[in-house]
Design a protein around this motif. Structure first.
Motif, PDB file in Angstrom:
ATOM      1  N   ALA A   1       1.308  28.097  17.348  1.00  0.00           N
ATOM      2  CA  ALA A   1       1.302  29.517  17.918  1.00  0.00           C
ATOM      3  C   ALA A   1       2.095  29.693  18.640  1.00  0.00           C
ATOM      4  CB  ALA A   1       0.242  29.676  18.505  1.00  0.00           C
ATOM      5  N   LEU A   2       2.620  29.436  19.904  1.00  0.00           N
ATOM      6  CA  LEU A   2       3.511  29.176  20.916  1.00  0.00           C
ATOM      7  C   LEU A   2       5.117  29.233  20.306  1.00  0.00           C
ATOM      8  CD1 LEU A   2       2.335  26.464  23.454  1.00  0.00           C
ATOM      9  CD2 LEU A   2       3.357  29.329  23.713  1.00  0.00           C
ATOM     10  N   ALA A   3       5.263  28.467  19.336  1.00  0.00           N
ATOM     11  CA  ALA A   3       7.127  28.185  18.203  1.00  0.00           C
ATOM     12  C   ALA A   3       6.865  29.349  17.222  1.00  0.00           C
ATOM     13  CB  ALA A   3       6.475  27.027  17.351  1.00  0.00           C
ATOM     14  N   ASP A   4       5.733  30.142  17.260  1.00  0.00           N
ATOM     15  CA  ASP A   4       6.175  31.963  16.528  1.00  0.00           C
ATOM     16  C   ASP A   4       6.364  32.574  17.445  1.00  0.00           C
ATOM     17  OD1 ASP A   4       5.073  29.666  13.475  1.00  0.00           O
ATOM     18  OD2 ASP A   4       3.151  30.639  13.734  1.00  0.00           O
TER      19      ASP A   4
ATOM     20  N   ALA B   1      11.397  27.638  19.353  1.00  0.00           N
ATOM     21  CA  ALA B   1      10.521  26.936  19.278  1.00  0.00           C
ATOM     22  C   ALA B   1      10.896  26.362  19.094  1.00  0.00           C
ATOM     23  CB  ALA B   1      11.235  28.303  17.249  1.00  0.00           C
ATOM     24  N   ALA B   2      12.035  25.393  18.158  1.00  0.00           N
ATOM     25  CA  ALA B   2      12.860  24.284  18.856  1.00  0.00           C
ATOM     26  C   ALA B   2      11.909  22.950  19.283  1.00  0.00           C
ATOM     27  CB  ALA B   2      14.440  23.867  18.100  1.00  0.00           C
ATOM     28  N   ARG B   3      12.038  23.996  20.102  1.00  0.00           N
ATOM     29  CA  ARG B   3      11.671  22.786  21.759  1.00  0.00           C
ATOM     30  C   ARG B   3      10.302  22.871  21.947  1.00  0.00           C
ATOM     31  NH1 ARG B   3      11.441  24.413  28.026  1.00  0.00           N
ATOM     32  NH2 ARG B   3      11.148  22.785  29.012  1.00  0.00           N
ATOM     33  N   CYS B   4       9.240  23.702  21.140  1.00  0.00           N
ATOM     34  CA  CYS B   4       8.035  23.335  20.765  1.00  0.00           C
ATOM     35  C   CYS B   4       7.321  22.913  20.211  1.00  0.00           C
ATOM     36  CB  CYS B   4       6.988  24.856  20.840  1.00  0.00           C
ATOM     37  SG  CYS B   4       7.248  26.352  21.889  1.00  0.00           S
TER      38      CYS B   4
END
Length: 383
Positions: free
Chosen positions: A216-219, A225-228
């Motif tokens: 959800a955080l990456a979205d 996003a890559a870090r998540c």
């Protein structure tokens, strides 16, 4: 040598996370003990729900108990206690040959007692006495109300499998309760050398919830996003490895050394919830990285089969501790509060055992209602 047997060379026992009447009757459990190095069995309300509702092997006992006028909760007791007794008898040889280290079978108190300290103590005491086997462990959840119940049960000499541990803080509270109970026994002039306990630290469920939050955080992330996504599937193993660091530190204290000199046994860490839920991950993901001394891994049949087939065995539990710490820092940095995750999982865990428990009682009530009023079973399937 099979990978399952090699685990013992690294100080780890594996226990079966299942118990059915069928495996007692057809010799399946005994074969696992004799040929595959199985060292124990765990059960819970969900396991008993699947076992009893999915088999006709309990019908004769249900009819007999109904004819005797027993209520539904008493019938549940009789069925589950009989299965635990049968498994204890099969594993008694392991218990004897290991000097009481292994060979245990676990039976859980009612999940509706998770927030009732006094009720939990009474139930643990009752189940311990009803099973009447030296190699039974009574499962008590590591909730805030469960911790004093665990301490009291251990003080009274009831062997305890502490369940539903998700956070390191909860594990530490349980480990303190274990140490305090042993010290209280010594103060009361009682021995400590026959008190057994394991602390069941849940693994895969951590990743299940954490991964959903990470996705959800990456979205929502802009550029991060890559870090998540790099943290997917990392939280559970990191959490377990850091909990084990605390376990090792505890055993290195003078406080524990005093108890050990008087015969006390460590409260081994047990890895629970070790089946892989995400098909994108390895089916032995929660076995291979958690192999270490004085530990237990409780496995369902599917995971046992997978590990036997292609599991790799090495002393991995003490490796990657610095990486585990970095994982925790990174999780916090992207907005994952692990305490929130573990609090939610504890609440959900109590419910996940309460629901099948209630469903099983409802199913038993229906089966009992279908029995003729004067039914007398011609025999019992009780092992």
């Amino acid at each position: 040598m099979s990978a399952l047997l090699q685990l013992q060379e690294h100080g780890q026992s594996y226990w079966l996370d299942n118990l059915t009447r069928g495996m007692l009757v057809d010799g399946g459990l005994a074969r696992r003990v004799e040929t595959e190095g199985l060292r124990g069995v765990t059960s819970n309300p969900a396991i008993f729900h699947n076992a009893i509702t999915g088999s006709a092997q309990y019908d004769a006992d249900i009819a007999r108990f109904t004819a005797a006028g027993l209520g539904v909760e008493d019938v549940y007791d009789r069925l589950t206690i009989a299965d635990v007794q049968g498994a204890c008898d099969i594993l008694r040889g392991v218990w004897q040959s290991s000097g009481g280290v292994d060979g245990y079978v676990s039976l859980e108190v009612s999940p509706h007692l998770a927030n009732d300290t006094e009720g939990t103590v009474r139930e643990a005491r009752r189940l311990h006495d009803e099973v009447a086997r030296e190699n039974v462990l009574i499962k008590i959840p590591g909730t805030p109300a469960g911790v004093p119940a665990i301490r009291q049960a251990l003080f009274e000499g009831v062997n305890v499998n502490v369940t539903l541990l998700f956070s390191i803080a909860a594990y530490e509270a349980v480990a303190d309760a274990h140490t305090e109970a042993l010290e209280q026994r010594l103060e009361a002039g009682r021995s400590v050398d026959h008190v057994a306990s394991v602390a069941s630290f849940f693994v895969s469920r951590i990743d299940g919830l954490t991964d959903r939050r990470i996705e959800a955080l990456a979205d929502q992330a802009e550029g991060d996003a890559a870090r998540c996504e790099a943290l997917l599937g990392k939280a559970a193993i990191a959490n377990a490895k850091l909990a084990y660091v605390g376990f090792q530190q505890r055993l290195a204290t003078d406080r524990w050394a005093r108890l050990a000199r008087l015969g006390a046994r460590p409260q081994r860490m047990l890895w629970a919830s070790t089946s892989t839920k995400n098909p994108a991950y390895s089916d032995v993901m929660y076995v291979e990285p958690l192999i270490g001394d004085l530990t237990v891994n409780t496995l369902p049949e599917k995971t046992i089969d997978a590990f036997r087939d292609h599991g790799r065995v090495a002393g991995t539990l003490t490796e990657g501790v610095d990486e585990a710490r970095r994982t925790m820092v990174e999780l916090a940095a992207v907005g994952i509060e692990l305490d929130e995750v573990t609090d939610q999982l504890l609440a959900e865990g109590v419910e996940k055992f309460a629901v099948p428990f209630d469903q099983l009682l409802a199913s038993l009530a229906e089966r009992m209602a279908r029995q003729p009023a004067a039914a007398v079973a011609s025999g019992s399937a009780t092992p």
